[in-house]
Design a protein around this motif. Sequence first.
Motif, short mmCIF file in Angstrom:
data_model
loop_
_atom_site.label_atom_id
_atom_site.label_comp_id
_atom_site.label_asym_id
_atom_site.label_seq_id
_atom_site.Cartn_x
_atom_site.Cartn_y
_atom_site.Cartn_z
N ILE A 209 9.72 -5.23 -5.23
CA ILE A 209 8.57 -5.26 -6.13
C ILE A 209 8.81 -4.38 -7.36
O ILE A 209 8.50 -4.76 -8.48
CB ILE A 209 7.29 -4.78 -5.40
N LEU A 210 9.39 -3.18 -7.16
CA LEU A 210 9.59 -2.27 -8.28
C LEU A 210 10.53 -2.85 -9.32
O LEU A 210 10.44 -2.52 -10.50
CB LEU A 210 10.12 -0.92 -7.77
N GLY A 211 11.40 -3.76 -8.88
CA GLY A 211 12.27 -4.43 -9.85
C GLY A 211 11.52 -5.35 -10.79
O GLY A 211 12.02 -5.70 -11.87
N LEU A 212 10.30 -5.75 -10.40
CA LEU A 212 9.49 -6.64 -11.24
C LEU A 212 8.65 -5.88 -12.26
O LEU A 212 8.14 -6.46 -13.20
CB LEU A 212 8.54 -7.48 -10.37
N LEU A 213 8.49 -4.56 -12.04
CA LEU A 213 7.51 -3.81 -12.81
C LEU A 213 8.16 -2.89 -13.84
O LEU A 213 9.27 -2.40 -13.64
CB LEU A 213 6.67 -2.94 -11.86
N GLU A 214 7.44 -2.66 -14.93
CA GLU A 214 7.81 -1.59 -15.84
C GLU A 214 7.55 -0.26 -15.13
O GLU A 214 6.69 -0.15 -14.26
CB GLU A 214 6.95 -1.66 -17.11
N ASN A 215 8.29 0.78 -15.53
CA ASN A 215 8.18 2.07 -14.83
C ASN A 215 6.83 2.75 -15.03
O ASN A 215 6.30 3.35 -14.12
CB ASN A 215 9.29 3.02 -15.30
N ASP A 216 6.29 2.65 -16.24
CA ASP A 216 5.12 3.48 -16.56
C ASP A 216 3.83 2.70 -16.40
O ASP A 216 3.22 2.26 -17.37
CB ASP A 216 5.24 4.05 -17.98
N ASN A 217 3.41 2.50 -15.18
CA ASN A 217 2.10 1.90 -14.91
C ASN A 217 1.57 2.48 -13.61
O ASN A 217 2.31 3.10 -12.84
CB ASN A 217 2.18 0.37 -14.84
N ILE A 218 0.31 2.28 -13.37
CA ILE A 218 -0.37 2.99 -12.29
C ILE A 218 0.19 2.61 -10.91
O ILE A 218 0.29 3.45 -10.01
CB ILE A 218 -1.89 2.74 -12.37
N ILE A 219 0.59 1.35 -10.72
CA ILE A 219 1.11 0.95 -9.41
C ILE A 219 2.52 1.47 -9.21
O ILE A 219 2.87 1.95 -8.13
CB ILE A 219 1.02 -0.58 -9.24
N SER A 220 3.36 1.38 -10.25
CA SER A 220 4.72 1.93 -10.14
C SER A 220 4.68 3.41 -9.80
O SER A 220 5.43 3.88 -8.94
CB SER A 220 5.48 1.73 -11.45
#
Length: 319
Positions: free
Chosen positions: A129-140
């Motif tokens: 999942i973390l590979g799908l997300l930008e680093n700087d957001n509330i879920i990351s």
Amino acid sequence: MKEYIHNKLIALTDEENKILSGEHEVNKSLYTDNGQFIIDSNKLLGKEELIDIRKHTRFIDFPKHKHNYIEFNYVYQGSLTEIIDDKKIILKRGELIFLNQYITHEIEASKEEDIIINFIIKPEFFDYILGLLENDNIISRFLITTLYTNYEEGEYLYFKVADNKEIQNLVEKIITELYTPSIMSKATIKLLVGLLIVELVKNSQDVETYSVDNYEKMLIIQCLKYIDEFYREGNLFELSKELKQPHYKLSKLIKKHTKMTFKELLQEKRLSKAVELLKFTEYPIVEVIDLIGYENLTYFYKIFKTKYKVTPKEYREKK
């Protein structure tokens, strides 16, 4: 939702039938072999499974417990009452809550019309999942703090997204896939959960965050920001003045949450900055040492070689 799936959701489970027949306590052996009530993902998931989705058991209070996985609760219909750190949260239809594996919570008995879907997710799932997300957001930040740091305090994210059609449609697709299994259902559910998290990131204005130890966490974040900005001349006593906290208290908090001392964190930052200057500038090594805040050339060479196994000159030549 299709009628036959809705009927499956409202149907009584074997556990619920036993409760209605007179069982007055949760059968903990269904959830853990541990003396403490820490729900074990191995009791709920198959050996190779990283994620499962199941209906929450109604008609009985779920006593205080933790779990060794990350849990999402989704209110399909009715409501859900969670108690976290003596704080009562009532989730309404269409809302979700993410709970990390350090949080202690209890759940008040749900009524027959309350249908809650529990997502049970092993930490390894989030490498994908973390590979799908930008680093700087509330879920990351929630996932990285939970999975990859020494910060072991309970946290939740409460998403008030009942009116968001995209999110509701994705959850409905996940539930449909669960109750109409096919050869590709497991892979499909993983992809849909990934898409759900991406969609929640896009709607982070609708989230309430909570940490059992949020005050300490905020102090640690401020300490790390200070080191990042003042690594050249920073020291613990100046930081304690800036944050209006006793230096010994900050020292203990830093060690508790990072497993490093202030001095060690400062050294790590200085060394990483030295590496950056050696890689991307032509400054003489003596000047690099001065720029990062060291005066003792011999000491710098010693700690640099201890960490990187080469001298600064050798490191630069290898870049």
